[in-house]
Write a protein that holds these residues in place. Structure first.
Motif, PDB file in Angstrom:
ATOM      1  N   LEU A  11       0.801  -1.223   0.000  1.00 46.51           N
ATOM      2  CA  LEU A  11       0.000   0.000   0.000  1.00 46.51           C
ATOM      3  C   LEU A  11       0.836   1.277   0.000  1.00 46.51           C
ATOM      4  N   GLY A  12       2.069   1.200   0.502  1.00 45.55           N
ATOM      5  CA  GLY A  12       2.906   2.400   0.566  1.00 45.55           C
ATOM      6  C   GLY A  12       3.053   3.105  -0.775  1.00 45.55           C
ATOM      7  N   PRO A  13       3.372   2.375  -1.846  1.00 48.79           N
ATOM      8  CA  PRO A  13       3.634   3.029  -3.127  1.00 48.79           C
ATOM      9  C   PRO A  13       2.411   3.686  -3.755  1.00 48.79           C
ATOM     10  N   LEU A  14       1.219   3.414  -3.225  1.00 47.25           N
ATOM     11  CA  LEU A  14       0.047   4.012  -3.863  1.00 47.25           C
ATOM     12  C   LEU A  14       0.028   5.516  -3.687  1.00 47.25           C
ATOM     13  N   SER A  15       0.455   6.015  -2.517  1.00 47.04           N
ATOM     14  CA  SER A  15       0.445   7.463  -2.357  1.00 47.04           C
ATOM     15  C   SER A  15       1.686   7.982  -1.637  1.00 47.04           C
ATOM     16  N   ARG A  16       1.897   7.534  -0.375  1.00 49.60           N
ATOM     17  CA  ARG A  16       2.981   8.084   0.445  1.00 49.60           C
ATOM     18  C   ARG A  16       4.354   7.900  -0.191  1.00 49.60           C
ATOM     19  N   ASN A  17       4.528   6.776  -0.915  1.00 47.13           N
ATOM     20  CA  ASN A  17       5.846   6.452  -1.446  1.00 47.13           C
ATOM     21  C   ASN A  17       5.724   6.169  -2.941  1.00 47.13           C
ATOM     22  N   ASN A  18       4.883   6.965  -3.597  1.00 51.87           N
ATOM     23  CA  ASN A  18       4.565   6.714  -5.007  1.00 51.87           C
ATOM     24  C   ASN A  18       5.810   6.765  -5.889  1.00 51.87           C
ATOM     25  N   PRO A  19       5.985   5.773  -6.784  1.00 49.09           N
ATOM     26  CA  PRO A  19       7.212   5.746  -7.585  1.00 49.09           C
ATOM     27  C   PRO A  19       7.393   6.994  -8.459  1.00 49.09           C
ATOM     28  N   VAL A  20       6.314   7.514  -9.027  1.00 51.14           N
ATOM     29  CA  VAL A  20       6.477   8.663  -9.916  1.00 51.14           C
ATOM     30  C   VAL A  20       6.584   9.959  -9.123  1.00 51.14           C
ATOM     31  N   LEU A  21       5.654  10.154  -8.155  1.00 50.52           N
ATOM     32  CA  LEU A  21       5.572  11.454  -7.492  1.00 50.52           C
ATOM     33  C   LEU A  21       6.658  11.647  -6.454  1.00 50.52           C
ATOM     34  N   VAL A  22       7.026  10.586  -5.734  1.00 49.19           N
ATOM     35  CA  VAL A  22       7.949  10.758  -4.617  1.00 49.19           C
ATOM     36  C   VAL A  22       9.338  10.211  -4.935  1.00 49.19           C
ATOM     37  N   GLN A  23       9.380   8.994  -5.506  1.00 46.41           N
ATOM     38  CA  GLN A  23      10.708   8.439  -5.796  1.00 46.41           C
ATOM     39  C   GLN A  23      11.282   8.961  -7.106  1.00 46.41           C
ATOM     40  N   ILE A  24      10.431   9.625  -7.940  1.00 51.71           N
ATOM     41  CA  ILE A  24      10.844  10.133  -9.250  1.00 51.71           C
ATOM     42  C   ILE A  24      11.515   9.037 -10.074  1.00 51.71           C
ATOM     43  N   LEU A  25      10.817   7.909 -10.206  1.00 56.17           N
ATOM     44  CA  LEU A  25      11.327   6.825 -11.039  1.00 56.17           C
ATOM     45  C   LEU A  25      10.355   6.585 -12.192  1.00 56.17           C
ATOM     46  N   GLY A  26      10.906   6.160 -13.319  1.00 56.18           N
ATOM     47  CA  GLY A  26      10.042   5.764 -14.430  1.00 56.18           C
ATOM     48  C   GLY A  26       9.320   6.902 -15.102  1.00 56.18           C
ATOM     49  N   ILE A  27       9.976   8.050 -15.195  1.00 57.39           N
ATOM     50  CA  ILE A  27       9.314   9.206 -15.789  1.00 57.39           C
ATOM     51  C   ILE A  27       9.201   9.053 -17.299  1.00 57.39           C
ATOM     52  N   CYS A  28      10.255   8.527 -17.925  1.00 63.88           N
ATOM     53  CA  CYS A  28      10.351   8.556 -19.395  1.00 63.88           C
ATOM     54  C   CYS A  28       9.102   7.996 -20.040  1.00 63.88           C
ATOM     55  N   SER A  29       8.805   6.725 -19.726  1.00 66.83           N
ATOM     56  CA  SER A  29       7.688   6.099 -20.419  1.00 66.83           C
ATOM     57  C   SER A  29       6.373   6.676 -19.923  1.00 66.83           C
ATOM     58  N   CYS A  30       6.379   7.141 -18.683  1.00 64.19           N
ATOM     59  CA  CYS A  30       5.153   7.672 -18.099  1.00 64.19           C
ATOM     60  C   CYS A  30       4.599   8.830 -18.923  1.00 64.19           C
ATOM     61  N   LEU A  31       5.484   9.619 -19.521  1.00 64.51           N
ATOM     62  CA  LEU A  31       5.024  10.818 -20.211  1.00 64.51           C
ATOM     63  C   LEU A  31       4.653  10.553 -21.650  1.00 64.51           C
ATOM     64  N   ALA A  32       5.342   9.608 -22.284  1.00 66.09           N
ATOM     65  CA  ALA A  32       5.184   9.470 -23.720  1.00 66.09           C
ATOM     66  C   ALA A  32       3.904   8.747 -24.104  1.00 66.09           C
ATOM     67  N   VAL A  33       3.333   7.944 -23.216  1.00 65.54           N
ATOM     68  CA  VAL A  33       2.189   7.137 -23.631  1.00 65.54           C
ATOM     69  C   VAL A  33       0.867   7.675 -23.097  1.00 65.54           C
ATOM     70  N   THR A  34       0.866   8.893 -22.531  1.00 67.61           N
ATOM     71  CA  THR A  34      -0.340   9.334 -21.840  1.00 67.61           C
ATOM     72  C   THR A  34      -1.225  10.273 -22.646  1.00 67.61           C
ATOM     73  N   ALA A  35      -1.045  10.349 -23.972  1.00 65.67           N
ATOM     74  CA  ALA A  35      -1.917  11.239 -24.735  1.00 65.67           C
ATOM     75  C   ALA A  35      -3.332  10.682 -24.826  1.00 65.67           C
ATOM     76  N   LYS A  36      -3.460   9.355 -24.714  1.00 68.56           N
ATOM     77  CA  LYS A  36      -4.778   8.709 -24.747  1.00 68.56           C
ATOM     78  C   LYS A  36      -4.878   7.754 -23.569  1.00 68.56           C
ATOM     79  N   LEU A  37      -6.127   7.489 -23.131  1.00 68.59           N
ATOM     80  CA  LEU A  37      -6.328   6.680 -21.929  1.00 68.59           C
ATOM     81  C   LEU A  37      -5.966   5.210 -22.152  1.00 68.59           C
ATOM     82  N   GLU A  38      -6.316   4.684 -23.335  1.00 70.18           N
ATOM     83  CA  GLU A  38      -6.184   3.242 -23.542  1.00 70.18           C
ATOM     84  C   GLU A  38      -4.723   2.764 -23.500  1.00 70.18           C
ATOM     85  N   PRO A  39      -3.813   3.379 -24.289  1.00 69.69           N
ATOM     86  CA  PRO A  39      -2.412   2.930 -24.184  1.00 69.69           C
ATOM     87  C   PRO A  39      -1.854   3.108 -22.787  1.00 69.69           C
TER      88      PRO A  39
END
Lengths: 207, 204
Positions: A11-39
């Protein structure tokens, strides 16, 4: 079934220790595929599966890996899992595989995987590691989905490709914000989410 | 001429960071001051120039469908392209290790200034991403691949040095508390990305 450490791992990574927001991990792919909901959802599910199983496998063999070649061992395990996901996607959903193009392959170098393997799986038992993988994957997927929701809604007026903004709005002069489709807006959206998240969790703020 | 166009295009128009978001993690984490970010940029450029032609040759003569024809007709139907990911990452990881050892031996001062960044490059998505784009675009020769690697690396360096310079200046400004640190960096990168989009209209 769920001891304290497992629960924290899940449960920690869902908010308090979120990989994107807090640990700043996995940004690259996170940004490129978010123009549409399905991908974004497909990407989130793939990453969750891969983090969970790579954590599990590395945790099972953690005592037999020599320390100085561990990075190569980790990369090989992750790469094998990514190839499996890539082949499944090509077989059952070729359109989506085309739309995500190189970004499925880039899950290999997604920092969430290496980060969690180094920080958690190498030092913990298989079951908590598996849960940690699922938790982090879902934490990542949530951010992907939130960003994709706003970008698709404001950028194309659709959700899952279905129009949700009524035609009457367009007749009155409402126009889609084309800027939201463009890549830079993904960064700014994530920036705003971080802003909101840190104003809720004061102890995460930087001085 | 073609190659020069590709070079300029990969620096500005297809910039690894602002057009594809590759190598974002180290981009955000290391861009605190200009000097170290310049060092990382040079290291990334160097690795791209070294690994891209290697991966090109591997792809052309081992992995592509029908690529093994040079071994004889019976190998013509072999298709190993599903192994591309694992081959590319193995080449990148081992080259990183090799370059690290070479730099340590021949130039200890450069080694000291790059420090931890050299090993980290193995998991920099810009390098693997470049290899995958190269495979997708089907370049004509290993030289073109090298040019593409050099251009992408320089574009990446340009972006990280620019962001680091802005962040150094930003130390003097009054930012809302929850936005400090990583939050404002995201927004800055977004704004820089919008600025870089003005290159999109250029046709080469």
């Amino acid at each position: 079934m769920l001891s304290k450490i497992s629960k924290e791992a899940l449960l920690g990574p869902l908010s308090r220790n979120n990989p994107v927001l807090v640990q700043i991990l996995g940004i690259c792919s996170c940004l490129a595929v978010t123009a549409k909901l399905e991908p974004a959802i497909v990407m989130g599910v793939s990453v969750t599966a891969i983090t969970a199983f790579s954590n599990l496998i590395i945790s099972l063999i953690r005592n037999t890996i020599p320390n100085n070649i561990r990075i190569i061992v980790q990369l090989v395990v992750v790469a094998a899992l990514v190839i499996i996901v890539d082949q499944i996607l090509k077989a059952y959903n070729y359109e989506m595989s085309k739309a995500l193009s190189v970004f499925i392959g880039l899950i290999i170098t997604n920092c969430i995987l290496m980060g969690r393997l180094e920080a958690f799986a190498l030092a913990n038992k298989p079951w908590p590691s598996f849960l940690d993988g699922i938790g982090n994957g879902i934490g990542y997927a949530i951010i992907l989905i939130v960003v994709a929701f706003f970008r698709e809604l404001l950028g194309s007026g659709t959700l899952f490709g279905l129009q949700v903004i009524p035609q009457a709005f367009y007749d009155m002069g409402y126009a889609n914000n084309g800027l939201m489709i463009l890549p830079p807006m993904a960064l700014i959206t994530v920036g705003c989410i971080i802003w909101w998240h840190r104003s809720k969790n004061k102890d995460l703020q930087e001085q | 001429m073609e190659d020069l166009n590709l070079f300029i295009k990969s620096i500005f128009i297809d910039n690894m960071i602002f057009a594809y978001f590759l190598g974002m993690c180290s981009f955000l984490a290391v861009s605190k001051n200009v000097k170290t970010s310049f060092g990382l940029g040079i290291a990334v450029t160097f690795m791209l120039v070294v690994t891209l032609p290697l991966n090109y040759v591997l792809d052309k003569y081992l992995l592509q469908p029908g690529a093994m024809r040079w071994l004889g007709e019976e190998f013509a139907s072999v298709d190993l392209s599903f192994l591309a990911l694992i081959m590319f990452i193995a080449v990148i990881a081992s080259m990183t290790q090799l370059v690290e050892m070479a730099v340590e031996k021949f130039s200890p001062s450069l080694y000291a200034s790059l420090g931890i960044f050299l090993p980290l490059i193995a998991v920099n998505c810009a390098i693997l991403g470049c290899a995958l784009f190269m495979q997708q675009r089907d370049f004509g020769s290993a030289w073109t691949a090298t040019v593409y690697g050099a251009g992408s690396g320089i574009g990446w360096t340009l972006a990280i040095v620019g962001l680091a310079a802005i962040r150094e200046k930003l130390a003097y400004s009054n930012i809302p508390k929850p936005l400090r640190g990583i939050g404002i960096t995201f927004i800055l990168t977004g704004l820089m990305g919008i600025a870089f989009m003005s290159f999109l209209g250029i046709k080469l």
